[in-house]
Design a protein around this motif. Sequence first.
Motif, PDB file in Angstrom:
ATOM      1  N   TYR A 160       0.853  -1.188   0.000  1.00  0.00           N
ATOM      2  CA  TYR A 160       0.000   0.000   0.000  1.00  0.00           C
ATOM      3  C   TYR A 160       0.887   1.235   0.000  1.00  0.00           C
ATOM      4  O   TYR A 160       1.803   1.368   0.818  1.00  0.00           O
ATOM      5  CB  TYR A 160      -0.914   0.012   1.225  1.00  0.00           C
ATOM      6  N   LEU A 161       0.621   2.181  -0.916  1.00  0.00           N
ATOM      7  CA  LEU A 161       1.477   3.348  -1.096  1.00  0.00           C
ATOM      8  C   LEU A 161       0.923   4.631  -0.499  1.00  0.00           C
ATOM      9  O   LEU A 161       1.690   5.500  -0.095  1.00  0.00           O
ATOM     10  CB  LEU A 161       1.728   3.573  -2.591  1.00  0.00           C
ATOM     11  N   GLY A 162      -0.411   4.774  -0.464  1.00  0.00           N
ATOM     12  CA  GLY A 162      -0.987   6.000   0.058  1.00  0.00           C
ATOM     13  C   GLY A 162      -2.349   6.285  -0.542  1.00  0.00           C
ATOM     14  O   GLY A 162      -2.830   5.562  -1.422  1.00  0.00           O
ATOM     15  N   ALA A 163      -2.970   7.351  -0.072  1.00  0.00           N
ATOM     16  CA  ALA A 163      -4.350   7.659  -0.454  1.00  0.00           C
ATOM     17  C   ALA A 163      -4.479   8.209  -1.870  1.00  0.00           C
ATOM     18  O   ALA A 163      -5.540   8.103  -2.484  1.00  0.00           O
ATOM     19  CB  ALA A 163      -4.945   8.659   0.542  1.00  0.00           C
ATOM     20  N   ASP A 164      -3.437   8.806  -2.413  1.00  0.00           N
ATOM     21  CA  ASP A 164      -3.471   9.361  -3.770  1.00  0.00           C
ATOM     22  C   ASP A 164      -3.553   8.211  -4.768  1.00  0.00           C
ATOM     23  O   ASP A 164      -2.625   7.406  -4.887  1.00  0.00           O
ATOM     24  CB  ASP A 164      -2.208  10.185  -3.997  1.00  0.00           C
ATOM     25  N   HIS A 165      -4.645   8.152  -5.515  1.00  0.00           N
ATOM     26  CA  HIS A 165      -4.833   7.039  -6.451  1.00  0.00           C
ATOM     27  C   HIS A 165      -3.768   7.005  -7.551  1.00  0.00           C
ATOM     28  O   HIS A 165      -3.573   5.970  -8.188  1.00  0.00           O
ATOM     29  CB  HIS A 165      -6.223   7.123  -7.098  1.00  0.00           C
TER      30      HIS A 165
END
Length: 294
Positions: A160-165
């Motif tokens: 998982y990298l972050g909330a920014d799609h």
Amino acid sequence: MNNKTDTPVTVIGLGLMGRALAGAFLKAGHPTTVWNRTTFKADQLVADGARLAPTVGDALQAGSLTIICVTDYQAMHELFGASDSELDGKVLINLTSGDSVQAREAAQWAEQRGAHYLDGAIMAIPSAIGTAEAVILHSGSQSDFEAHQSTLDALGTVTYLGADHGLASLYDVAGLAMMWSVLNAWLQGTALLRTAGVDAATYAPFAQRIAAGVAEWLPGYAQQIDSGSFPAEVSALETDARAMAHLIEESEVVGVNAELPKLIKAMADRSIAAGHGGEQYPVLIEEFSKPRND
């Protein structure tokens, strides 16, 4: 990998990668529904226990999690736009290749239709899917990712990298930039050494050691970039530029293409002209961050 094998999964798109994804879910014990425009691509999966859905809408209803792996984002939009698919409440994970703008737009499109959406990128070849070597990147809602991580673990090493799609797409191309840059540097060196009768296999172990050594510099260089301070602890950029000139001269003398080292030196020369000659190599981030229009 610790998977919940009772979670039904749908895979839409059965190219080589889509078939590998569906096969990994089947192997992990997940009830798996598949759909593809050309149904014969599902034959082996059906023989292995998958269910072939007659329509996209039927495929969406069958799984609590839908993986999309089609040609491009346009194909995805055409596919769902042409169907009477109900997306409200559905969880879509798009592993289709595209750019960060397309990923963010797709997230808005899905959310407007009431769907939960994660964008992703596959850093693996089809044969690696289902093993730890397959790295699958995801970006979007962390809660959506965590809710389905145990199922996604069937595909490989999920991250998982972050909330920014758009992050998965950006990491994907950043990884490609690393891959091609390392390979191109190795090819440049190989071409040089071949003029002296040294074959690629002889040079490769030396090149590996150099690449591994340079990789060790990255965390420290990253600190310089993030702090915006580039003290010449190892070498000043103007010293590196003289070595670049030597590489260009050597390439031209032995009749090897010098386009790549000339490109690198041109960037270094611009940075030096801007007053950064006494700073360390990572100061070139300023050049890499500027668009070039010429």
